[in-house]
Design a protein around this motif. Structure first.
Motif, PDB file in Angstrom:
ATOM      1  N   GLN A 410     -13.015  34.494 110.443  1.00 29.18           N
ATOM      2  CA  GLN A 410     -13.972  34.315 109.448  1.00 29.18           C
ATOM      3  C   GLN A 410     -14.969  33.663 109.736  1.00 29.18           C
ATOM      4  N   GLU A 411     -15.329  32.783 110.388  1.00 31.26           N
ATOM      5  CA  GLU A 411     -16.697  31.970 110.715  1.00 31.26           C
ATOM      6  C   GLU A 411     -17.474  32.833 111.698  1.00 31.26           C
ATOM      7  N   ASN A 417     -22.313  38.778 110.028  1.00 23.14           N
ATOM      8  CA  ASN A 417     -22.826  39.243 108.798  1.00 23.14           C
ATOM      9  C   ASN A 417     -24.325  38.771 108.558  1.00 23.14           C
ATOM     10  N   GLU A 418     -24.587  37.605 108.897  1.00 21.97           N
ATOM     11  CA  GLU A 418     -25.947  37.018 108.428  1.00 21.97           C
ATOM     12  C   GLU A 418     -27.050  37.701 109.582  1.00 21.97           C
ATOM     13  N   ASP A 421     -28.956  42.500 110.769  1.00 19.89           N
ATOM     14  CA  ASP A 421     -30.168  43.168 110.702  1.00 19.89           C
ATOM     15  C   ASP A 421     -31.273  42.373 111.618  1.00 19.89           C
ATOM     16  N   SER A 422     -31.037  41.444 112.078  1.00 22.02           N
ATOM     17  CA  SER A 422     -31.935  40.744 113.052  1.00 22.02           C
ATOM     18  C   SER A 422     -32.217  41.447 114.410  1.00 22.02           C
ATOM     19  N   GLU A 423     -33.286  41.459 114.805  1.00 28.78           N
ATOM     20  CA  GLU A 423     -33.808  42.083 116.212  1.00 28.78           C
ATOM     21  C   GLU A 423     -33.376  41.212 117.454  1.00 28.78           C
ATOM     22  N   ASP A 424     -33.285  40.076 117.249  1.00 29.76           N
ATOM     23  CA  ASP A 424     -32.935  39.097 118.132  1.00 29.76           C
ATOM     24  C   ASP A 424     -31.373  39.238 118.523  1.00 29.76           C
ATOM     25  N   GLU A 428     -23.561  34.894 119.562  1.00 35.97           N
ATOM     26  CA  GLU A 428     -22.400  35.482 118.985  1.00 35.97           C
ATOM     27  C   GLU A 428     -22.519  36.891 119.364  1.00 35.97           C
ATOM     28  N   HIS A 429     -23.568  37.518 119.308  1.00 36.41           N
ATOM     29  CA  HIS A 429     -23.721  39.032 119.804  1.00 36.41           C
ATOM     30  C   HIS A 429     -23.368  39.244 121.308  1.00 36.41           C
TER      31      HIS A 429
END
Length: 699
Positions: A410-411, A417-418, A421-424, A428-429
């Motif tokens: 969940q974390e 989710n946050e 949409d980030s380009e960076d 985590e990615h």
């Protein structure tokens, strides 16, 4: 001159030397070395020096099919020799090994061979050793030693109490024949029986189905047929070969030896460890009857997988100093066995990274490479979306015994989710991407990493651990740099559908910005290409063209040449049949389309011919009508001319001819008409001038 000890290599015969078991035994024996020393070297050995090393064995054997090139571990090979030729071959060898542990069809030949050698033992020029490699299936129906202690193992010291599986009666009968043949005169003809456990290692034999199913990753759970609690006596093929070598070199007094490791693993333990290290990590129990639906397992192998025996190789342990390769069994040495499996079968992962400017065609190229080599296509966006879907599944269906796992999922899901949409690219990615690249599927087949990393820093963060060490197990083996001119890229984007442009973020401002960032990253003092060059991975430059078929084929040919042949299983007969069927269907479809095009073409031509014919017909009718009208007009004029001008004169001539009755009527009439020419008449001249088409009477 110092005297040299004679130490020539022994000539060893092995049947079915091109099969899994015999081939690996032959390879092992060919690597065995024999020390050769002269008198001076004997003194040096006493002082700790080593003598010269020569090969201890020369291997010859029978094969099912002759190979184009003789394998390096085989001195001579024979394909289906007759009994006379085979006996001559066996008589030339000091050691004869018959392996019936995998092929029951060899039992009859082995029985004939040991009897023939026994009959010819007095004619042999040197002592002979006959070794029968049998199977523990000749113990499968043995009565437990102590019903109250089911874990008490069978040992080779009580081999006379063994009872065979019904399908292995011929095997145990042959064992008895071999033992009996060696009791006559062991000095010139000694015989041994080595009862082998189920063999594994170096590409796999009986367990290959479970390895292959796990490696392919096409099923979510690996099947365990039956309850899986039966104990499987096993031995690594190299350890079996080592036991055989020790028998040859030491010729022990016991003539019956068990060749099993000390593992005593159950079928369930074996399948689970294979599935965990090589496959999806999950197993499922199925009725044992389902195994008969598996075309890759023979009836002999199916029978062997049902064996339930605890065994201990007492003679091997007490008589030999075997340098065990996997004494503790497959489960304890699974990483080593899996690595051998990959190397032996050429199933090495192919890891490729494709870089290039936006819109150059990296994804299209990646898909083609993945299809040809059966690799896994990895993009940052798709990997993150799939990971989020899996995390949502864990959160929605939590395991009651693993609440911490659900909380961590969940974390991580919230963080992804946050930042979706980030380009960076966040840590985590990178973790999600790294987990994908180190998954069993990617470790087995390999991957194509599409358009990532784009900078030196991203490459460091992705491929290096906390100790700044690069893991070679998942770093790219090849880096392909696909480049093109800006005019080509802009033209390609302009011709894309509007929906695709919005989905990929190729709007004019965004595209030009991404293009500028890419060019800037590539011109940095430390670019992503520099990172790979530091790992001794030289990027391969590929030039994108206008996308025409010849150019695309040429580009793919260059890529396939660079990457080499596929590192996967050859298509199965069913896959070959399906591919042939697909090709045949495509051919039929193409022919049908060609026939349809040809039919449409013929129909169009027929329609055109009909139109032209109609046009010609219409034109011809008009011409005919005009001609008829013209002829009718001429006929009327002629009739009028004849009635007014010719007929009166002709009538008068005929009347005159009747009145005169000349001797030559025709000449008279001609003379009359000449003298009374109608054209001399004023009316006739007028008619002739008005109708120029009328012929004159004289004409």
């Amino acid at each position: 001159m110092p005297h040299k000890h004679k130490a020539t290599p022994k000539r060893v015969f092995i049947n079915n030397v091109d099969s899994y078991s015999s081939r690996n035994i032959a390879k092992f024996l060919c690597k065995a070395l024999l020390k050769v020393m002269d008198e001076d070297e004997e003194e040096e050995e006493a002082e700790g020096e080593e003598g010269h090393l020569n090969k201890a064995f020369q291997v010859v054997g029978t094969v099912s099919n002759l190979s184009d090139e003789l394998p390096p571990h085989i001195l001579e090979e024979y394909c289906h020799p007759g009994k006379g030729q085979l006996l001559s071959i066996l008589m030339e060898c000091q050691v004869i090994i018959y392996n019936i542990s995998q092929d029951a069809n060899q039992v009859e030949e082995a029985s004939w061979a040991v009897k023939a050698l026994h009959d010819q033992r007095e004619d042999a020029t040197s002592p002979k050793i006959f070794i029968l490699i049998s199977t523990v299936m000749t113990w499968a129906n043995s009565i437990p030693l102590d019903p109250e202690d089911p874990e008490l193992p069978f040992t080779d010291e009580i081999f006379y109490c063994r009872r065979a599986h019904p399908s292995f009666k011929k095997h145990i009968d042959l064992e008895k024949v071999v033992v009996k043949a060696g009791k006559s005169n062991r000095e010139i003809f000694s015989t041994y029986v080595v009862a082998s456990g189920l063999q594994y290692g170096m590409g796999e034999g009986i367990f290959h189905f479970f390895f292959k199913e796990s490696w392919l990753g096409e099923v979510s759970k690996i099947s365990i047929y039956g309850h899986g609690k039966n104990i499987i006596p096993t031995i690594h093929i190299i350890d079996l070969a080592s036991v055989v070598q020790n028998v040859i070199q030491h010729q022990p007094r016991p003539y019956y030896l068990l060749a099993v490791d000390s593992s005593n693993n159950s079928m369930e333990e074996l399948v689970k460890i294979i599935a965990t290290v090589l496959g999806p990590g999950k197993t499922v129990k199925r009725p044992f009857e389902d195994v008969y639906l598996n075309p890759e397992l023979t009836v002999t192998e199916i029978d062997s997988l049902q064996v339930n025996l605890r065994m201990e190789a007492v003679n091997v342990e007490n008589l030999f100093s075997v340098h065990w390769h996997c004494e503790a069994g497959l489960v304890e040495n699974v990483d080593l066995v899996v690595e051998e499996y990959r190397l032996s079968r050429g199933l090495l992962p192919l890891r490729v990274c494709i870089l290039g400017p936006p819109a150059v065609g990296k994804t299209t190229l990646s898909s083609k490479i993945c299809k040809h080599y059966k690799l896994h296509h990895i993009t940052v966006r798709d990997t993150i979306y799939k990971a989020m879907a899996e995390l949502e599944g864990i959160v929605k269906n939590p395991d009651p015994d693993a609440e911490e796992v659900a909380a961590e999922a969940q974390e991580l899901l919230n963080i992804l989710n946050e930042s979706i949409d980030s380009e960076d690219i966040s840590e985590e990615h990178l973790k999600v991407l790294r987990d994908k690249m180190t998954s069993n599927k990617c470790k087995n087949q390999g991957y194509v990493l599409d358009a990532f990393p784009s900078s030196y820093k991203q490459a460091e963060d992705l491929f290096e651990d906390e100790q700044d060490e690069v893991s070679e197990k998942f770093t790219p083996e090849f880096v392909l740099l696909l480049d093109a001119t800006e005019s080509f890229l802009i033209d390609r984007v302009v011709n894309l559908p509007e929906e695709t442009i919005q989905d990929l973020g190729y709007e004019p401002e965004k595209f030009l910005s991404r293009m500028a960032i890419y060019r800037e990253n590539m011109q940095d003092e430390k670019s992503v290409l520099n990172y790979f060059e530091e790992l001794d991975v030289t990027p391969v430059l590929l030039e994108a063209t206008n996308g025409e078929e010849p150019a695309t084929s040429l580009l793919m040919h260059k890529i396939f040449t660079t990457l080499g042949p596929p590192r996967t299983y050859s298509p199965s007969p069913q896959e070959v049949e399906e591919e042939e069927r697909r090709i045949a269907e495509e051919k039929m479809k193409k022919e049908a389309e060609e026939r349809a095009v040809e039919a449409r073409k013929e129909e169009e031509e027929a329609r055109c011919r009909a139109a032209r014919w109609e046009e010609w017909t219409q034109t011809s009718e008009e011409v005919r009508m005009l001609e008829e009208l013209h002829m009718a007009n001429l006929t009327d004029q002629m009739r009028s001319y004849l009635m007014k001008t010719i007929m009166p004169t002709l009538g008068m001539g005929l009347i005159e001819c009747c009145r005169t009755q000349p001797a030559e009527p025709l000449d008279f009439l001609a003379e009359f008409l000449f003298r009374n020419n109608p054209h001399d008449h004023p009316l006739s001249s007028e008619d002739s001038s008005e109708n120029p088409d009328l012929p004159s009477l004289l004409d």
